[in-house]
Write a protein that holds these residues in place. Sequence first.
Motif, PDB file in Angstrom:
ATOM      1  N   PHE A  26      50.628  30.386  44.645  1.00 11.78           N
ATOM      2  CA  PHE A  26      50.899  31.806  44.428  1.00 11.78           C
ATOM      3  C   PHE A  26      50.380  32.606  45.620  1.00 11.78           C
TER       4      PHE A  26
ATOM      5  N   PHE B  79      44.252  40.305  48.123  1.00  9.71           N
ATOM      6  CA  PHE B  79      43.042  39.491  48.313  1.00  9.71           C
ATOM      7  C   PHE B  79      42.922  39.062  49.771  1.00  9.71           C
TER       8      PHE B  79
ATOM      9  N   TRP C 174      48.789  36.341  47.179  1.00  7.38           N
ATOM     10  CA  TRP C 174      47.907  37.422  46.750  1.00  7.38           C
ATOM     11  C   TRP C 174      47.490  38.210  47.995  1.00  7.38           C
TER      12      TRP C 174
ATOM     13  N   THR D 264      41.326  41.567  51.888  1.00  7.35           N
ATOM     14  CA  THR D 264      40.011  42.090  51.507  1.00  7.35           C
ATOM     15  C   THR D 264      38.921  41.458  52.368  1.00  7.35           C
TER      16      THR D 264
ATOM     17  N   ASN E  11      40.273  30.809  50.251  1.00  8.22           N
ATOM     18  CA  ASN E  11      41.318  30.525  49.281  1.00  8.22           C
ATOM     19  C   ASN E  11      40.829  30.629  47.850  1.00  8.22           C
ATOM     20  N   VAL E  12      41.737  31.054  47.001  1.00  9.48           N
ATOM     21  CA  VAL E  12      41.417  31.189  45.587  1.00  9.48           C
ATOM     22  C   VAL E  12      42.011  30.001  44.836  1.00  9.48           C
ATOM     23  N   THR E  13      41.237  29.423  43.950  1.00  6.73           N
ATOM     24  CA  THR E  13      41.771  28.407  43.054  1.00  6.73           C
ATOM     25  C   THR E  13      41.542  28.871  41.635  1.00  6.73           C
TER      26      THR E  13
END
Lengths: 158, 158
Positions: B114, B119, B116, B122, B138-140
Amino acid sequence: MSENLAPDSSLQQQMETFEETCRTADLKLTHQRLEIYRELARATDHPSAETLHTRLQKSLPTLSLDTVYRTLATFEQHHLVKKVQTVDSQAHFEAQMSQHHHVICDSCKEIMDFHWNSFDSTPLPEDLRQWGAIRNKNVTIHGTCRKCQDVKAGKKPA
Amino acid sequence: MSENLAPDSSLQQQMETFEETCRTADLKLTHQRLEIYRELARATDHPSAETLHTRLQKSLPTLSLDTVYRTLATFEQHHLVKKVQTVDSQAHFEAQMSQHHHVICDSCKEIMDFHWNSFDSTPLPEDLRQWGAIRNKNVTIHGTCRKCQDVKAGKKPA
DNA sequence: TTCTCGGTAAGAATTATTCTTATTTGCATA
DNA sequence: TATGCAAATAAGAATAATTCTTACCGAGAA
């Protein structure tokens, strides 16, 4: 060796919570379990099963590596520890269960915790809402830590 | 099988970039490398080396699993593919190199991409700046996807 | 077309983790 | 305090994932 330790006061507390959780979950409080949990709770460096096993040689000379693996798996099922996501072949563990994130040095592989409250309270992007039920969101940062940068630059360690 | 595929138009493009990168890096353009890369680029499900190997049986019946591992490692060194961080024992790979994040279903283990942007732009928390040189963040996200929720609730699949 | 070196296949080896089995231990109860 | 039993452990065997070794092969330069 004197690094990588959490403060003593909170460890006491954490051990009590641990024992309480075990009793509630019908997990027997064996010497091995107590020592394995204590060692992981004391560590701040996200050790692997093997590293923990090595560190525990002094206090538990007959401890088998299998017991470390089995015990960590049991703890994980009971949400007492977490497996840290990495690209390493060996799995890494932590006893720190409160919300936090990780920075990983790609050079020395050191994993550090950090907090980011403003991120934690930011809502997710709209299109993810319909994906399903979200349990948690975490940030992982990769880079090169100061120490490794200095080594590359040929600087002496402080 | 007809799922998990990226659009054809961009694949063409991606293959050209791939070939260009190989030439620049003095990597020989073997049939195996082309097919392995194409298969991974076509996939949207972050396959393991073994999964890729299975999928390639039709086009390359004599391909060895070792070649898949070796080739993916080579590609990774040249930033043509990425190993995806998971807690799985098997490593998962992707050819998608542009900035994105992952949602993982803890039930079926499916990994989805996905985006973002807010983010991505930021700034990081202040105290991280002094940690070292940051390469990426990275976001998980972990949770249970809609499909698995429905199965649990006893619903029939649509 | 030929040459050369990097790439490949096959199977052996290694590494991380888990299973099997016999033994031990925590802890509930007598 | 002694006893019983299920759960936990140790030791070594087994399995799974990945990597190494070696001999052969083929991409691409000359």
